[in-house]
Design an enzyme around this catalytic site. Structure first.
Site, PDB file in Angstrom:
ATOM      1  N   LYS A  71       0.809  -1.185  -0.117  1.00 41.85           N
ATOM      2  CA  LYS A  71       0.143  -0.119   0.055  1.00 41.85           C
ATOM      3  C   LYS A  71       0.929   1.325   0.075  1.00 41.85           C
ATOM      4  CE  LYS A  71      -3.981   1.797   0.414  1.00 41.85           C
ATOM      5  NZ  LYS A  71      -3.761   2.956  -0.575  1.00 41.85           N
ATOM      6  N   LYS A  95       4.650   1.971   8.772  1.00 42.62           N
ATOM      7  CA  LYS A  95       3.473   2.634   8.964  1.00 42.62           C
ATOM      8  C   LYS A  95       2.080   1.842   9.110  1.00 42.62           C
ATOM      9  CE  LYS A  95       3.152   6.494   6.777  1.00 42.62           C
ATOM     10  NZ  LYS A  95       3.094   7.746   5.761  1.00 42.62           N
ATOM     11  N   LYS A 107       5.165   2.175  -2.772  1.00 43.42           N
ATOM     12  CA  LYS A 107       5.251   3.493  -2.921  1.00 43.42           C
ATOM     13  C   LYS A 107       5.513   3.583  -4.718  1.00 43.42           C
ATOM     14  CE  LYS A 107       4.642   7.557  -1.231  1.00 43.42           C
ATOM     15  NZ  LYS A 107       3.627   7.915   0.157  1.00 43.42           N
ATOM     16  N   THR A 191      -5.358  12.188   7.101  1.00 39.58           N
ATOM     17  CA  THR A 191      -3.901  12.126   7.237  1.00 39.58           C
ATOM     18  C   THR A 191      -3.642  13.607   8.350  1.00 39.58           C
ATOM     19  OG1 THR A 191      -3.329  11.382   5.415  1.00 39.58           O
ATOM     20  CG2 THR A 191      -1.549  12.342   6.591  1.00 39.58           C
ATOM     21  N   ASN A 222      -2.604  19.155   1.374  1.00 40.77           N
ATOM     22  CA  ASN A 222      -3.578  18.259   1.975  1.00 40.77           C
ATOM     23  C   ASN A 222      -3.546  17.920   3.405  1.00 40.77           C
ATOM     24  OD1 ASN A 222      -4.400  15.203   2.823  1.00 40.77           O
ATOM     25  ND2 ASN A 222      -5.899  15.839   1.588  1.00 40.77           N
ATOM     26  N   SER A 362      -7.352   4.782   4.297  1.00 41.15           N
ATOM     27  CA  SER A 362      -7.402   4.129   2.762  1.00 41.15           C
ATOM     28  C   SER A 362      -7.790   2.539   2.995  1.00 41.15           C
ATOM     29  CB  SER A 362      -5.985   4.208   2.292  1.00 41.15           C
ATOM     30  OG  SER A 362      -5.482   5.563   1.565  1.00 41.15           O
TER      31      SER A 362
HETATM   32  P1  NAD Z   1       0.736  18.404  -0.814  1.00 44.17           P
HETATM   33  O1  NAD Z   1       1.309  18.312  -2.230  1.00 44.17           O
HETATM   34  O2  NAD Z   1      -0.908  18.593  -0.822  1.00 44.17           O
HETATM   35  O3  NAD Z   1       1.190  19.599  -0.098  1.00 44.17           O
HETATM   36  C1  NAD Z   1       2.714  19.993   0.014  1.00 44.17           C
HETATM   37  C2  NAD Z   1       2.622  21.337   0.550  1.00 44.17           C
HETATM   38  O4  NAD Z   1       4.179  21.587   0.774  1.00 44.17           O
HETATM   39  C3  NAD Z   1       2.228  22.352  -0.147  1.00 44.17           C
HETATM   40  O5  NAD Z   1       1.541  23.531   0.714  1.00 44.17           O
HETATM   41  C4  NAD Z   1       3.428  22.897  -0.642  1.00 44.17           C
HETATM   42  O6  NAD Z   1       3.416  24.530  -1.061  1.00 44.17           O
HETATM   43  C5  NAD Z   1       4.385  22.812   0.404  1.00 44.17           C
HETATM   44  N1  NAD Z   1       5.772  23.164   0.064  1.00 44.17           N
HETATM   45  C6  NAD Z   1       6.472  22.389  -0.825  1.00 44.17           C
HETATM   46  N2  NAD Z   1       7.703  22.625  -0.844  1.00 44.17           N
HETATM   47  C7  NAD Z   1       7.828  23.373   0.150  1.00 44.17           C
HETATM   48  C8  NAD Z   1       8.894  24.098   0.576  1.00 44.17           C
HETATM   49  N3  NAD Z   1      10.290  24.205   0.200  1.00 44.17           N
HETATM   50  N4  NAD Z   1       8.945  25.036   1.858  1.00 44.17           N
HETATM   51  C9  NAD Z   1       7.522  25.068   2.303  1.00 44.17           C
HETATM   52  N5  NAD Z   1       6.402  24.627   1.823  1.00 44.17           N
HETATM   53  C10 NAD Z   1       6.764  23.593   0.998  1.00 44.17           C
HETATM   54  O7  NAD Z   1       1.176  17.242  -0.083  1.00 44.17           O
HETATM   55  P2  NAD Z   1       0.528  16.457   1.287  1.00 44.17           P
HETATM   56  O8  NAD Z   1      -0.286  15.309   0.454  1.00 44.17           O
HETATM   57  O9  NAD Z   1      -0.043  17.528   1.819  1.00 44.17           O
HETATM   58  O10 NAD Z   1       1.907  15.737   1.903  1.00 44.17           O
HETATM   59  C11 NAD Z   1       2.802  16.399   2.569  1.00 44.17           C
HETATM   60  C12 NAD Z   1       3.639  15.445   3.219  1.00 44.17           C
HETATM   61  O11 NAD Z   1       2.872  14.364   4.003  1.00 44.17           O
HETATM   62  C13 NAD Z   1       4.419  14.585   2.592  1.00 44.17           C
HETATM   63  O12 NAD Z   1       5.782  14.167   3.293  1.00 44.17           O
HETATM   64  C14 NAD Z   1       3.701  13.455   2.290  1.00 44.17           C
HETATM   65  O13 NAD Z   1       4.616  12.221   1.677  1.00 44.17           O
HETATM   66  C15 NAD Z   1       2.981  13.218   3.538  1.00 44.17           C
HETATM   67  N6  NAD Z   1       2.046  12.407   3.447  1.00 44.17           N
HETATM   68  C16 NAD Z   1       0.944  12.617   2.787  1.00 44.17           C
HETATM   69  C17 NAD Z   1      -0.265  11.795   3.044  1.00 44.17           C
HETATM   70  C18 NAD Z   1      -1.494  12.031   2.370  1.00 44.17           C
HETATM   71  O14 NAD Z   1      -2.632  11.498   2.550  1.00 44.17           O
HETATM   72  N7  NAD Z   1      -1.611  13.038   1.500  1.00 44.17           N
HETATM   73  C19 NAD Z   1      -0.254  10.715   3.966  1.00 44.17           C
HETATM   74  C20 NAD Z   1       0.987  10.305   4.766  1.00 44.17           C
HETATM   75  C21 NAD Z   1       2.035  11.319   4.392  1.00 44.17           C
END
Ligand code: NAD
Length: 428
Positions: A71, A95, A107, A191, A222, A362
């Site tokens: 997953k 996780k 992934k 999340t 997100n 999920s």
């Molecule tokens: P996303 O694409 O929705 O948002 C990413 C955010 O990071 C945006 O606001 C972007 O502007 C910001 N960003 C990017 N580069 C940056 C920088 N240099 N400085 C400051 N801000 C910056 O991504 P997401 O889904 O929110 O995921 C964020 C993190 O959480 C990632 O590490 C992802 O792997 C992890 N994650 C996400 C989920 C999920 O369900 N979406 C689940 C587990 C972990």
């Protein structure tokens, strides 16, 4: 001093090796678990709107599926590398194990910047990804989901391509789908909410009422937006958020000392989590360079954007007021920082526990798709909070019992569960 270059896969292996040694894990199991079991590296040709063809590099990596189908999300990012995907697939294994859901770790990623692709080009890229990979995917084999810069629409295009090729309806093939099309209510928030469910439990253990705490957050995508939203609803004050600005190709920190209005900020951000700088200024936000989020005098910092953000160079700038680092992103802290952070008296909530709400929901989505019966939002959040609280309690109790950090405690629980599955299957 030049900034060190961090390789997320080496970080993930270093974290694993430390705990494997502590557990005196059998050498065969150790070798199996410190690397992915399967890697697929491929290219996706995409017909662009102007008639040209562009070729994108892509990956799908399965770290371990001893506990169930692999997953893990698919990330669209211009700096995606095989090592990033390897690390993320490994973290997915831990996780799923730490929250005790019957899934393994995988992934995917595509080296691209969707900001520069039209909607039809993004659709062709999603369909191309599945066309190359469909035989390796499926509800009982490997289940993808959204991640950085991918969303519910991307997932539905991928599902549609898979179902077109295979000639059936397999809603459990992918998660993070739109609600009404096999998606679970609450997945969008899951999340970020999961991060706050875990944080809430820790604050209670530390006798810190959430209403009297302040936080600074990196990211407003997100995860960050929904974490900020629930934290504010519970009475916490978000002082600053930082995000990437595509137009200027740099990050900014937006601060309001009286507290950011999360709904207001959400109203002035784009689909990729970038806040409009001019609108924020007009609404009275102070705007600073991106890294300022780390320097705020708050109780809690929540890195919720990218990996390797808290490094030994960054540690000294963290305000002495900070008591908790809540790792909402994957791998935001480099392994050489854990000890520094402990010495600074900061408690760290590790990423693969903290952000496991997404994969837990999920899993709920797959369960609901399997039944073809969908729960209401309250039921999803109630089940999610139960799972996150149970996982937190196990990790917290072990960390207290053994006087170790919560990252090591979470690793011990997760690695033991995966190692047991490997042994029971007779793989080692
Ligand atoms: P996303 O694409 O929705 O948002 C990413 C955010 O990071 C945006 O606001 C972007 O502007 C910001 N960003 C990017 N580069 C940056 C920088 N240099 N400085 C400051 N801000 C910056 O991504 P997401 O889904 O929110 O995921 C964020 C993190 O959480 C990632 O590490 C992802 O792997 C992890 N994650 C996400 C989920 C999920 O369900 N979406 C689940 C587990 C972990």
């Amino acid at each position: 001093m030049a900034a060190a270059v961090y390789n997320p896969f080496e970080n993930a292996q270093e974290q694993f090796d430390k705990v494997a040694a502590l557990l005196e894990l059998d050498s065969g199991i150790r070798e199996l678990l410190r690397q992915p079991m399967q890697e697929i590296h491929f290219t996706i040709p995409v017909k662009m709107d102007d008639g040209s063809t562009k070729v994108f590099k892509a990956y799908r990596i399965r770290h371990n599926d001893a506990r169930g189908p692999a997953k893990g999300g698919i990330r669209f990012h211009p700096h995606e590398t095989a090592d990033t995907v390897r690390a993320l697939s490994m973290w997915m294994t831990w996780k799923c194990a730490v929250v005790d859901i019957p899934l393994g770790g995988g992934k995917g990623g595509v080296v691209c910047d969707p900001h520069n692709l039209s909607e039809t080009e993004q659709e062709r890229l999603c369909r191309g990804y599945v066309r190359q990979l469909f035989a390796q995917l499926g509800p009982n084999r490997d289940v993808a989901a959204p991640d950085v810069m991918t969303n519910a629409q991307h997932m539905l295009w991928m599902l549609d391509e898979y179902e077109t090729i295979t000639g059936g309806r397999y809603p459990g093939m992918i998660t993070g789908k739109p609600v009404g099309m096999g998606g679970s209510l609450g997945r969008t928030e899951a999340t970020g909410y999961g991060v706050i469910y875990v944080l809430k439990n820790l604050l209670s253990e530390m006798n810190m009422p959430v209403e009297s705490t302040t936080a600074s957050i990196q990211g407003f995508g997100n995860v960050a937006e929904h974490a900020a939203s629930l934290y504010s609803q519970l009475g916490g004050t978000v002082i600053a958020v930082s995000c990437w600005n595509q137009a200027d190709a740099k990050a900014y920190t937006f601060r309001k000392k009286t507290g950011c209005d999360i709904e207001q900020l959400a109203g002035i951000k784009d689909a990729f989590g970038s806040i409009d700088k001019d609108k924020a200024l007009a609404l009275g936000y102070e705007v600073f360079p991106g890294e300022e989020w780390l320097k705020q005098d708050v109780d809690i910092i929540i890195p919720a954007a990218l990996e390797n953000q808290i490094t030994p160079m960054a540690c000294p700038v963290i305000s002495p007021s900070v008591k908790i680092i809540c790792e909402a992103a994957n791998g935001p802290t480099t392994p050489d920082c854990d000890e520094l952070i402990r010495k600074q008296g900061i408690v760290l909530l590790p990423d693969f526990l903290c952000n496991a709400g997404g994969v837990t929901c999920s899993y709920f989505e797959q369960v609901q798709c399997g039944m073809n019966y969908f729960w209401d939002k309250e039921e999803v959040f109630e089940k999610l909070e139960n799972s996150m609280t149970k996982a937190f309690s196990a990790v917290y109790e072990l960390s207290v019992e053994k006087n170790i950090g919560m990252r090591d405690a979470a690793y011990i629980i997760a690695i033991n569960r995966v190692a047991d599955a490997v042994k029971l299957r007779g793989w080692a």
